[in-house]
Enzyme design. Structure first.
Site, PDB file in Angstrom:
ATOM      1  N   ALA A  36      12.209  -1.192  29.031  1.00 46.01           N
ATOM      2  CA  ALA A  36      12.345  -1.591  30.450  1.00 46.01           C
ATOM      3  C   ALA A  36      11.280  -0.896  31.294  1.00 46.01           C
ATOM      4  O   ALA A  36      10.699  -1.489  32.213  1.00 46.01           O
ATOM      5  CB  ALA A  36      13.736  -1.245  30.952  1.00 46.01           C
TER       6      ALA A  36
ATOM      7  N   TYR B 187       8.343   0.148  30.201  1.00 43.96           N
ATOM      8  CA  TYR B 187       7.052  -0.484  29.876  1.00 43.96           C
ATOM      9  C   TYR B 187       6.927  -1.798  30.659  1.00 43.96           C
ATOM     10  O   TYR B 187       5.924  -2.060  31.327  1.00 43.96           O
ATOM     11  CB  TYR B 187       6.973  -0.755  28.364  1.00 43.96           C
ATOM     12  CG  TYR B 187       5.682  -1.401  27.925  1.00 43.96           C
ATOM     13  CD1 TYR B 187       5.522  -2.793  27.943  1.00 43.96           C
ATOM     14  CD2 TYR B 187       4.594  -0.628  27.537  1.00 43.96           C
ATOM     15  CE1 TYR B 187       4.321  -3.386  27.577  1.00 43.96           C
ATOM     16  CE2 TYR B 187       3.387  -1.220  27.160  1.00 43.96           C
ATOM     17  CZ  TYR B 187       3.265  -2.587  27.184  1.00 43.96           C
ATOM     18  OH  TYR B 187       2.066  -3.166  26.836  1.00 43.96           O
ATOM     19  N   ASP B 188       7.985  -2.612  30.619  1.00 42.41           N
ATOM     20  CA  ASP B 188       7.942  -3.926  31.276  1.00 42.41           C
ATOM     21  C   ASP B 188       7.732  -3.784  32.780  1.00 42.41           C
ATOM     22  O   ASP B 188       6.976  -4.539  33.389  1.00 42.41           O
ATOM     23  CB  ASP B 188       9.245  -4.694  31.005  1.00 42.41           C
ATOM     24  CG  ASP B 188       9.420  -4.987  29.509  1.00 42.41           C
ATOM     25  OD1 ASP B 188      10.552  -5.255  29.070  1.00 42.41           O
ATOM     26  OD2 ASP B 188       8.396  -4.899  28.770  1.00 42.41           O
TER      27      ASP B 188
ATOM     28  N   SER C 183     -16.530  -7.269  -1.934  1.00 42.16           N
ATOM     29  CA  SER C 183     -15.235  -7.279  -2.624  1.00 42.16           C
ATOM     30  C   SER C 183     -15.263  -6.144  -3.648  1.00 42.16           C
ATOM     31  O   SER C 183     -16.312  -5.558  -3.916  1.00 42.16           O
ATOM     32  CB  SER C 183     -15.048  -8.621  -3.330  1.00 42.16           C
ATOM     33  OG  SER C 183     -16.175  -8.832  -4.150  1.00 42.16           O
ATOM     34  N   LEU C 184     -14.084  -5.820  -4.174  1.00 43.65           N
ATOM     35  CA  LEU C 184     -13.978  -4.688  -5.096  1.00 43.65           C
ATOM     36  C   LEU C 184     -13.889  -5.199  -6.526  1.00 43.65           C
ATOM     37  O   LEU C 184     -13.305  -6.262  -6.772  1.00 43.65           O
ATOM     38  CB  LEU C 184     -12.690  -3.897  -4.796  1.00 43.65           C
ATOM     39  CG  LEU C 184     -12.664  -3.159  -3.465  1.00 43.65           C
ATOM     40  CD1 LEU C 184     -11.280  -2.579  -3.233  1.00 43.65           C
ATOM     41  CD2 LEU C 184     -13.722  -2.073  -3.425  1.00 43.65           C
TER      42      LEU C 184
ATOM     43  N   GLU D 142      -5.600   4.571  -2.120  1.00 41.88           N
ATOM     44  CA  GLU D 142      -4.976   3.948  -0.942  1.00 41.88           C
ATOM     45  C   GLU D 142      -4.258   2.668  -1.357  1.00 41.88           C
ATOM     46  O   GLU D 142      -4.678   2.012  -2.318  1.00 41.88           O
ATOM     47  CB  GLU D 142      -6.066   3.594   0.081  1.00 41.88           C
ATOM     48  CG  GLU D 142      -6.886   4.779   0.554  1.00 41.88           C
ATOM     49  CD  GLU D 142      -8.094   4.377   1.376  1.00 41.88           C
ATOM     50  OE1 GLU D 142      -7.904   3.840   2.485  1.00 41.88           O
ATOM     51  OE2 GLU D 142      -9.219   4.563   0.898  1.00 41.88           O
TER      52      GLU D 142
ATOM     53  N   LYS E 290      -3.452  -1.093  -1.455  1.00 42.67           N
ATOM     54  CA  LYS E 290      -4.288  -2.279  -1.209  1.00 42.67           C
ATOM     55  C   LYS E 290      -3.442  -3.310  -0.460  1.00 42.67           C
ATOM     56  O   LYS E 290      -2.594  -3.985  -1.030  1.00 42.67           O
ATOM     57  CB  LYS E 290      -4.806  -2.853  -2.525  1.00 42.67           C
ATOM     58  CG  LYS E 290      -5.861  -3.941  -2.329  1.00 42.67           C
ATOM     59  CD  LYS E 290      -6.530  -4.339  -3.649  1.00 42.67           C
ATOM     60  CE  LYS E 290      -7.618  -5.392  -3.437  1.00 42.67           C
ATOM     61  NZ  LYS E 290      -7.098  -6.669  -2.884  1.00 42.67           N
TER      62      LYS E 290
ATOM     63  N   LYS F  95     -11.302   5.134  -4.524  1.00 42.17           N
ATOM     64  CA  LYS F  95     -12.695   5.343  -4.092  1.00 42.17           C
ATOM     65  C   LYS F  95     -13.120   6.775  -4.402  1.00 42.17           C
ATOM     66  O   LYS F  95     -12.318   7.708  -4.261  1.00 42.17           O
ATOM     67  CB  LYS F  95     -12.807   5.165  -2.567  1.00 42.17           C
ATOM     68  CG  LYS F  95     -12.412   3.795  -2.047  1.00 42.17           C
ATOM     69  CD  LYS F  95     -12.437   3.790  -0.519  1.00 42.17           C
ATOM     70  CE  LYS F  95     -11.898   2.472   0.006  1.00 42.17           C
ATOM     71  NZ  LYS F  95     -11.707   2.477   1.467  1.00 42.17           N
TER      72      LYS F  95
ATOM     73  N   LYS G 269      -5.106  -3.729  -9.859  1.00 35.64           N
ATOM     74  CA  LYS G 269      -4.265  -4.860  -9.404  1.00 35.64           C
ATOM     75  C   LYS G 269      -2.907  -4.807 -10.103  1.00 35.64           C
ATOM     76  O   LYS G 269      -2.847  -4.693 -11.329  1.00 35.64           O
ATOM     77  CB  LYS G 269      -4.951  -6.177  -9.767  1.00 35.64           C
ATOM     78  CG  LYS G 269      -6.334  -6.341  -9.146  1.00 35.64           C
ATOM     79  CD  LYS G 269      -6.258  -6.628  -7.673  1.00 35.64           C
ATOM     80  CE  LYS G 269      -5.868  -8.080  -7.475  1.00 35.64           C
ATOM     81  NZ  LYS G 269      -6.041  -8.600  -6.134  1.00 35.64           N
TER      82      LYS G 269
HETATM   83  N1  LIG Z   1     -12.420  -5.367  -0.451  1.00 37.99           N
HETATM   84  C1  LIG Z   1     -12.357  -4.079  -0.084  1.00 37.99           C
HETATM   85  O1  LIG Z   1     -13.315  -3.367   0.000  1.00 37.99           O
HETATM   86  C2  LIG Z   1     -11.015  -3.524   0.274  1.00 37.99           C
HETATM   87  C3  LIG Z   1      -9.834  -4.207   0.415  1.00 37.99           C
HETATM   88  C4  LIG Z   1      -8.756  -3.370   0.790  1.00 37.99           C
HETATM   89  C5  LIG Z   1      -7.412  -3.735   1.056  1.00 37.99           C
HETATM   90  N2  LIG Z   1      -7.004  -5.029   0.926  1.00 37.99           N
HETATM   91  N3  LIG Z   1      -6.511  -2.806   1.437  1.00 37.99           N
HETATM   92  C6  LIG Z   1      -6.858  -1.505   1.559  1.00 37.99           C
HETATM   93  C7  LIG Z   1      -8.172  -1.094   1.311  1.00 37.99           C
HETATM   94  C8  LIG Z   1      -8.524   0.338   1.457  1.00 37.99           C
HETATM   95  N4  LIG Z   1      -7.581   1.170   1.892  1.00 37.99           N
HETATM   96  O2  LIG Z   1      -9.652   0.692   1.208  1.00 37.99           O
HETATM   97  C9  LIG Z   1      -9.111  -2.044   0.939  1.00 37.99           C
HETATM   98  S1  LIG Z   1     -10.801  -1.851   0.608  1.00 37.99           S
END
Ligand SMILES: NC(=O)c1cc2c(N)ncc(C(N)=O)c2s1
Length: 319
Positions: free
Chosen positions: A35, A37-38, A83-84, A114, A116, A287, A311
């Site tokens: 409220a 915020y609004d 892409s990875l 991390e 994905k 990474k 994956k």
């Molecule tokens: N294609 C990419 O380089 C990445 C794709 C993704 C993804 N879908 N989710 C997290 C990360 C991340 N934390 O680095 C990355 S990095």
């Protein structure tokens, strides 16, 4: 009210509302009731209506843009959004680790793991602290300018304290709850439901009317830096911490791993814990943490040699 009084009141209201927004959507820890915020948002809009010349780009009233676009402009990614490479097994992860250690001629490597996020890769550019452009990954070198749609994502700050030009990258996604209620509405309206949250997020961000995007409860996690002249940090983990410090929503589950054994442990942990998340992930990104080491390893034609994506096996369709 004089123009100067209006200017001062708007500056105060913008600061308060952008802070409340940050607490609610980035920290998930609101400090005032809705409220409150609004009430302040209404006050801001009333003063802006009386003094339209005082509306600024970072005003929270500017998140839901004007008319639908006719088309998206193209955006060139000066630093390609690559892409990875993928890993599907522990053996693949060990092969990746061996290639990295051979490439660096070193015995031990620190990695960052991390989650994905299963969404749409996005690039955000800031100049003089203001959000000036947002784009899709596209084919990695050319994306689409979806700035007006991205402004509707409340966890994206319209202003950051860093005045230097910086490009930040992440994944826009639709939380599972938002996906379920969106598809329920679509079925009630006899519209085709989305197959999964990733398609729903992509569909929401790549349509031309920001008023539709604003209703889709999209969110984003930021996880990398693209163009950044003033960048002086030495590791990817320091960059993640910096992004969090300057107001970006980063995923809290990242972890430094000092060996591939620890990476494998983290992957196994998240095979189990994945089901408890409120958003979809389709793997783990690994990474090399040191940025100089990343530079040394470089890229193949289409992917970094210093990162891989483990994956998860595709989930069995529940029949
Ligand atoms: N294609 C990419 O380089 C990445 C794709 C993704 C993804 N879908 N989710 C997290 C990360 C991340 N934390 O680095 C990355 S990095």
């Amino acid at each position: 009210m004089t123009e100067n009084e209006a200017r001062e009141q708007l500056a105060t209201l913008r600061g308060e509302l952008n802070q409340y927004n940050y607490e609610y959507h980035v920290l998930d820890k609101p400090s005032v009731p809705d409220a409150e915020y609004d009430k302040k948002m209404k006050k801001l809009k009333d003063i802006e209506a009386e003094f339209p010349a005082l509306i600024t780009a970072d005003s929270p009233s500017q998140r839901v843009g004007g008319e639908p676009l006719d088309a998206f402009k193209k955006v060139a990614h000066r630093v390609p959004m690559l892409s990875l490479g993928n890993a599907f097994s522990e053996e693949d992860l060990r092969d990746f680790d061996r290639r990295v250690r051979e490439g660096l001629a070193t015995g031990s490597v620190t990695y960052v793991c991390e989650l994905k996020i299963d969404g749409l890769a996005i690039s955000l550019r800031y100049q003089d602290g203001l959000f000036v452009q947002g784009a899709t990954r596209g084919d990695g070198t050319t994306g689409e300018d979806i700035t007006s749609n991205l402004k509707t994502i409340k966890s994206i700050p319209l202003r950051i304290p860093d005045q230097a030009p910086i490009e930040v990258r992440g994944e826009a996604f639709m939380p599972q709850q938002a996906f379920v209620s969106l598809n329920k509405k679509r079925e009630e309206n006899e519209e085709e439901p989305f197959a999964n949250p990733r398609n729903a997020a992509a569909g929401s961000l790549r349509q031309l009317d920001p008023k539709i995007a604003a209703k889709r409860q999209l969110d984003i996690f930021l996880y990398a830096v693209g163009e950044w002249e003033s960048g002086t940090l030495e590791t990817h983990s320091e960059r993640l911490q910096y992004l969090e410090e300057i107001g970006f929503k980063t995923n809290p589950e990242w972890r430094k791993c000092n060996s591939i054994e620890e990476v494998i442990q983290y992957v196994e942990e998240w095979v189990e814990k994945r089901a408890n998340l409120s958003y979809d992930i389709d793997g783990i990104v690994i990474k090399v943490d040191n940025l100089e080491a990343q530079e040394q390893l470089g890229f193949t034609a289409k992917s970094p040699r210093w990162a891989t994506a483990y994956k998860f096996p595709a989930e069995e369709a529940i029949t």
